[in-house]
Write a protein that holds these residues in place. Structure first.
Motif, short mmCIF file in Angstrom:
data_model
loop_
_atom_site.label_atom_id
_atom_site.label_comp_id
_atom_site.label_asym_id
_atom_site.label_seq_id
_atom_site.Cartn_x
_atom_site.Cartn_y
_atom_site.Cartn_z
N ALA A 77 0.83 -1.20 0.00
CA ALA A 77 0.00 0.00 0.00
C ALA A 77 0.87 1.26 0.00
O ALA A 77 0.57 2.24 -0.69
CB ALA A 77 -0.94 0.00 1.20
N ARG A 78 1.97 1.23 0.75
CA ARG A 78 2.89 2.37 0.78
C ARG A 78 3.52 2.59 -0.59
O ARG A 78 3.66 3.72 -1.08
CB ARG A 78 3.96 2.16 1.85
N ALA A 79 3.89 1.48 -1.26
CA ALA A 79 4.47 1.58 -2.60
C ALA A 79 3.45 2.12 -3.59
O ALA A 79 3.78 2.95 -4.45
CB ALA A 79 4.98 0.21 -3.05
N LEU A 80 2.21 1.68 -3.47
CA LEU A 80 1.15 2.18 -4.34
C LEU A 80 0.92 3.67 -4.10
O LEU A 80 0.77 4.45 -5.05
CB LEU A 80 -0.15 1.40 -4.12
N ARG A 81 0.93 4.09 -2.85
CA ARG A 81 0.76 5.51 -2.53
C ARG A 81 1.89 6.32 -3.14
O ARG A 81 1.66 7.38 -3.73
CB ARG A 81 0.71 5.69 -1.01
N ALA A 82 3.13 5.84 -3.04
CA ALA A 82 4.27 6.55 -3.62
C ALA A 82 4.13 6.64 -5.14
O ALA A 82 4.43 7.68 -5.74
CB ALA A 82 5.58 5.85 -3.24
N LEU A 83 3.67 5.55 -5.75
CA LEU A 83 3.47 5.54 -7.19
C LEU A 83 2.40 6.56 -7.60
O LEU A 83 2.58 7.33 -8.55
CB LEU A 83 3.08 4.15 -7.66
N LEU A 84 1.29 6.59 -6.88
CA LEU A 84 0.23 7.55 -7.18
C LEU A 84 0.72 8.98 -7.00
O LEU A 84 0.43 9.85 -7.82
CB LEU A 84 -0.99 7.29 -6.30
N SER A 86 3.66 10.14 -7.26
CA SER A 86 4.68 10.54 -8.23
C SER A 86 4.18 10.50 -9.68
O SER A 86 4.92 10.88 -10.58
CB SER A 86 5.92 9.66 -8.09
N SER A 87 2.96 10.07 -9.89
CA SER A 87 2.48 9.85 -11.25
C SER A 87 2.13 11.13 -12.00
O SER A 87 2.14 11.15 -13.22
CB SER A 87 1.24 8.95 -11.22
N VAL A 93 -4.33 7.18 -13.17
CA VAL A 93 -3.75 5.87 -12.83
C VAL A 93 -4.82 4.99 -12.18
O VAL A 93 -4.98 3.82 -12.54
CB VAL A 93 -2.54 6.04 -11.89
N LEU A 94 -5.56 5.55 -11.24
CA LEU A 94 -6.60 4.78 -10.57
C LEU A 94 -7.68 4.32 -11.55
O LEU A 94 -8.17 3.18 -11.47
CB LEU A 94 -7.23 5.58 -9.43
N LEU A 95 -8.07 5.20 -12.46
CA LEU A 95 -9.10 4.82 -13.44
C LEU A 95 -8.61 3.71 -14.37
O LEU A 95 -9.35 2.77 -14.68
CB LEU A 95 -9.55 6.04 -14.23
N HIS A 96 -7.36 3.79 -14.80
CA HIS A 96 -6.80 2.72 -15.64
C HIS A 96 -6.74 1.41 -14.87
O HIS A 96 -7.06 0.35 -15.41
CB HIS A 96 -5.41 3.09 -16.16
#
Length: 120
Positions: A77-84, A86-87, A93-96
């Motif tokens: 979840a932390r990695a996903l948050r960082a990805l979001l 920085s996107s 990203v969430l919609l895709h």
């Protein structure tokens, strides 16, 4: 896992799959079932993971015992948050992702959103 090398990920998997603290020697024995690694290599990986904050260690007798500082789910979840973050376009990203999610993943997202709405 984002932010980890291949060997670091393998070491973290060994810790996450365990229900108790592990020593370098125990993890080395597990990893050496599929590859040939030196004790000092795995020890260096643990030192790096400790420095990066991925593991906590406690000296017991003459060996450190290691545990993850967070669960696999929390790290993902932390990695996903960082990805979001920085996107540049977290909504996009969430919609895709939502369009590619399986039925089970969609149901899990709905459950999570319902729980979030019911929090005070």
């Amino acid at each position: 896992m984002q932010g980890l090398g291949e060997l670091e990920s393998a070491v973290m998997d060994a810790l996450w799959n365990s229900d108790r603290p592990r020593t370098v020697r125990e993890v080395l024995a597990e990893l050496n079932r599929t590859r040939a690694l030196a004790y000092t290599t795995v020890q260096t990986v643990f030192d790096n993971l400790h420095r990066k904050g991925w593991v906590h260690r406690e000296l017991q007798r003459r060996a450190y015992h290691y545990v993850p500082t967070e669960t696999r789910d929390a790290a993902a979840a932390r990695a996903l948050r960082a990805l979001l973050d920085s996107s540049g376009d977290p909504e996009g990203v969430l919609l895709h992702f939502a369009q590619s999610a399986s039925d089970d993943e969609t149901a899990a997202l709905r459950r999570g959103l319902r729980r979030r709405r019911s929090r005070p």
